[in-house]
Each structure stands twice: as structure tokens, then as C-alpha cells.
Design a protein around this motif. Structure first.
Motif, PDB file in Angstrom:
ATOM      1  N   ASP A 158       4.419   4.904 -10.262  1.00 13.20           N
ATOM      2  CA  ASP A 158       3.601   4.663  -9.072  1.00 13.20           C
ATOM      3  C   ASP A 158       2.463   5.680  -8.996  1.00 13.20           C
ATOM      4  OD1 ASP A 158       3.891   2.968  -6.341  1.00 13.20           O
ATOM      5  OD2 ASP A 158       2.997   4.926  -5.924  1.00 13.20           O
TER       6      ASP A 158
ATOM      7  N   SER B 273       1.119   7.072  -6.496  1.00 13.51           N
ATOM      8  CA  SER B 273       1.308   8.074  -5.446  1.00 13.51           C
ATOM      9  C   SER B 273       2.443   9.034  -5.796  1.00 13.51           C
ATOM     10  CB  SER B 273       1.614   7.388  -4.112  1.00 13.51           C
ATOM     11  OG  SER B 273       2.096   8.314  -3.166  1.00 13.51           O
ATOM     12  N   ARG B 274       2.139  10.312  -5.759  1.00 11.59           N
ATOM     13  CA  ARG B 274       3.166  11.315  -6.036  1.00 11.59           C
ATOM     14  C   ARG B 274       4.287  11.259  -5.000  1.00 11.59           C
ATOM     15  NH1 ARG B 274       2.191  17.908  -6.312  1.00 11.59           N
ATOM     16  NH2 ARG B 274       4.393  18.479  -6.590  1.00 11.59           N
ATOM     17  N   ASP B 275       3.916  11.068  -3.734  1.00 13.52           N
ATOM     18  CA  ASP B 275       4.923  10.999  -2.673  1.00 13.52           C
ATOM     19  C   ASP B 275       5.882   9.834  -2.900  1.00 13.52           C
ATOM     20  OD1 ASP B 275       3.877  13.193  -1.400  1.00 13.52           O
ATOM     21  OD2 ASP B 275       2.655  12.036   0.006  1.00 13.52           O
TER      22      ASP B 275
ATOM     23  N   SER C 113       0.856  -1.184   0.000  1.00 13.12           N
ATOM     24  CA  SER C 113       0.000   0.000   0.000  1.00 13.12           C
ATOM     25  C   SER C 113       0.895   1.236   0.000  1.00 13.12           C
ATOM     26  CB  SER C 113      -0.879   0.001   1.255  1.00 13.12           C
ATOM     27  OG  SER C 113      -0.068   0.119   2.420  1.00 13.12           O
ATOM     28  N   GLU C 114       0.295   2.417  -0.099  1.00 15.81           N
ATOM     29  CA  GLU C 114       1.109   3.635  -0.120  1.00 15.81           C
ATOM     30  C   GLU C 114       1.934   3.762   1.163  1.00 15.81           C
ATOM     31  OE1 GLU C 114       0.758   8.500  -0.692  1.00 15.81           O
ATOM     32  OE2 GLU C 114      -1.048   7.255  -0.671  1.00 15.81           O
TER      33      GLU C 114
END
Length: 305
Positions: free
Chosen positions: A286, A288-290, A243-244
Motif C-alpha cells: 500500500d 500509505s505507510r500508516d 482512499s487512505e
């Protein structure tokens, strides 16, 4: 027996009364007294006959919903208190050099044969309280059939992190030997069947376990040499499939490994080619940007100029 330990039953009584009415000021005063005793007297305090009852109260407090800032502060105090119990236990193991170092003298009938550290790890990695592997949780509301509350398990992760931070140099090897193998095993991929065998089903708890490993990598340094390759493999697997929160925790673990001492870097060097590939893919695709940003920064660290 010294005066401070004679007063332990009185401190327990005051702690129980304060807990019943959620008097945070009195609870914090009791916690301060217990923590001071653990820091000064170590195993002598931990092995006191009322210590298991103190642990029971602390665990019950950690089950409270953290809806108020004062409750959170009290729970942080409980976490530090349990962490100091682990430190006292590990220092005793180191100094007494017990056979195998796996079991310690009982501190009460509900913890017979089991250490505070073993118990804490069990609460973290087991989705349910397994009575066949460890005595019943000392909190009365938890049974073998009920899943452990996620916030409680996250508190157990914080207990281990706090213990890792507080452990003296002399106990670091003992901590690494006892704490890391079960955590790694609970997260590990099965190479035999090429399937992801997850003892822990909750992503948030898995992420917390990776955070524990990150903290251990940062604080225990070269003590982690025997498991450093396993830690790198775990960080890569979670970057690929987690997960993120798991991906970000895996990235932090990898960053900590890459910032480790030379002996660690040499030991994980064979896995850096795979790491470069995983980071490159994650930095580009991915969701998610982070995660993309963190992976791009890590990739820059291991890519030759």
C-alpha cells in the motif's frame, strides 16, 4: 405539563436570539437545558411541539464554518443534543412496541412520519437532499437540487456515533435494526454485477460512515451478529479499493470485529482467510505507510504462530 416543558418555548426563543448574534455562552446554556430535559423526560421532551424548531436551529448551527474553537464547542453541543433526541426516540420505540417499529408519532409537521434517526442517516448517506424520499431538510438554505455540505454530513455521522455511545442497553437492538442496514446498503458492493455501487460519492463521507460502523461494532457488541459478515466484507473492500481515510477506517472496523465476542468471531471466521490475503497485500504494497503498519499489525493478530 411539567414546568420544564412549559419553559421549552422560552428556551427556543433564547436559543434563536443567541444564534442570530452567535452568542456561544447563551447557546451552550440553552443546549444544556434542552439536553437535561431530554435525559430526564425523554419522549415527552422530544414530542413537544417546539422540538422541530429546536432541531432546525441546531442544524443551522451545524452549518456554520468551524473557524473558531468556540464554534466547534457549540457544534459539539448540538451534536450531543441531536444524539439525545435519537436516544429518546429509540427508548420510546422500545417501550411502546409500535407496529413494525418503523414510524413514530410526529413531532411536528416538517418531520411527519419520520424519525430523528432516519432523518440523520438520510442527511449522511445522500449526496443530495432527495425530496421524494424524505421531507425537505429543515434548514432553509438546502434544497433538493443542492448537494449537502460535506462538513454538515460529517456532523451527522458524529450525531449517530454519539447516539450509539449514549444509548442504554435496552435500546441497542432497536438502534442496530434501524441504523445499520441503510448505512451498510449505502456502502455495499453489488455481488450481482461485481461492481461497486456507491450511493455516497464523497470518500470523506464514506470514511465517516465506516467510522460509524466501527463505533457501532465497539458499543453494540453481539447485537451486531446478524450483520457482522457484511461488516467484515465492507472492511475488506475498502482496504482494497478505498482512499487512505477509507482504508484506515476499514482497518479499524476489522480490528473492532476481531476484538468482538466469540459469537461474532465464529460468524466471521469464514472470511478470515480472505482477510489474511488482503492484509498481507496491503501491508507490503500500500502507498500509505500508516495503512501498511496498521495492516501488518492486524495480520499478526490472525496469523497462526
Amino acid at each position: 405539563m411539567e414546568k420544564g416543558l412549559v419553559l421549552f418555548p422560552t428556551v427556543l426563543l433564547q436559543l434563536e436570539k443567541a444564534t442570530e448574534i452567535q452568542d456561544s455562552l447563551k447557546i451552550k446554556a440553552c443546549l444544556f437545558s434542552i439536553c437535561t430535559s431530554l435525559m430526564v423526560r425523554g419522549w415527552e421532551s422530544l414530542s413537544h411541539r417546539v422540538t422541530p424548531k429546536i432541531r432546525k436551529v441546531l442544524e443551522n448551527i451545524l452549518l456554520w464554518p468551524s473557524v473558531e474553537d468556540e464554534i466547534s464547542k457549540v457544534q459539539h453541543g448540538c451534536i450531543d443534543c441531536l444524539a439525545l433526541m435519537i436516544c429518546a426516540e429509540l427508548q420510546h420505540l422500545k417501550s411502546s412496541k409500535t407496529s413494525g417499529g418503523e414510524k413514530i408519532r410526529s413531532t411536528g409537521k416538517d418531520t411527519s412520519g419520520y424519525s430523528v434517526l432516519d432523518y440523520t442517516i438520510h442527511c449522511l448517506i445522500e449526496d443530495r437532499s432527495n425530496c421524494s424520499s424524505i421531507p425537505k431538510l429543515s434548514t432553509d438554505i438546502l434544497t433538493c437540487e443542492n448537494p449537502l455540505p460535506i462538513p454538515f454530513r460529517l456532523c451527522m455521522a458524529n450525531v449517530i456515533i454519539s447516539a450509539c455511545q449514549k444509548n442504554p442497553e435496552s435500546s441497542k437492538k432497536t438502534f442496530a435494526r434501524k441504523a445499520l442496514p441503510p448505512l451498510i446498503h449505502s456502502l455495499k458492493f453489488s455481488t450481482k454485477f461485481l461492481n461497486f455501487v456507491q450511493v455516497i460519492s464523497v470518500p470523506e463521507v464514506r470514511a465517516a460512515c465506516i467510522q460509524v460502523l466501527f463505533s457501532a461494532t465497539y458499543h453494540l457488541k453481539s447485537t451486531l451478529l446478524p450483520v457482522s459478515s457484511d461488516l467484515l466484507k465492507l472492511s475488506l473492500r475498502f482496504l482494497e479499493q478505498g482512499s487512505e481515510k477509507e482504508k484506515l477506517a476499514g482497518a479499524k472496523l476489522m480490528a473492532s470485529l476481531m476484538a468482538s465476542e466469540d459469537v461474532i468471531l465464529e460468524n466471521i471466521s469464514e472470511g478470515l482467510l480472505e482477510a489474511r490475503s488482503v492484509l498481507s497485500k496491503a501491508s507490503l504494497s500500500d502507498p500509505s505507510r500508516d495503512v501498511r503498519e496498521v495492516c501488518a499489525k492486524l495480520l499478526a493478530c490472525i496469523t497462526p504462530l
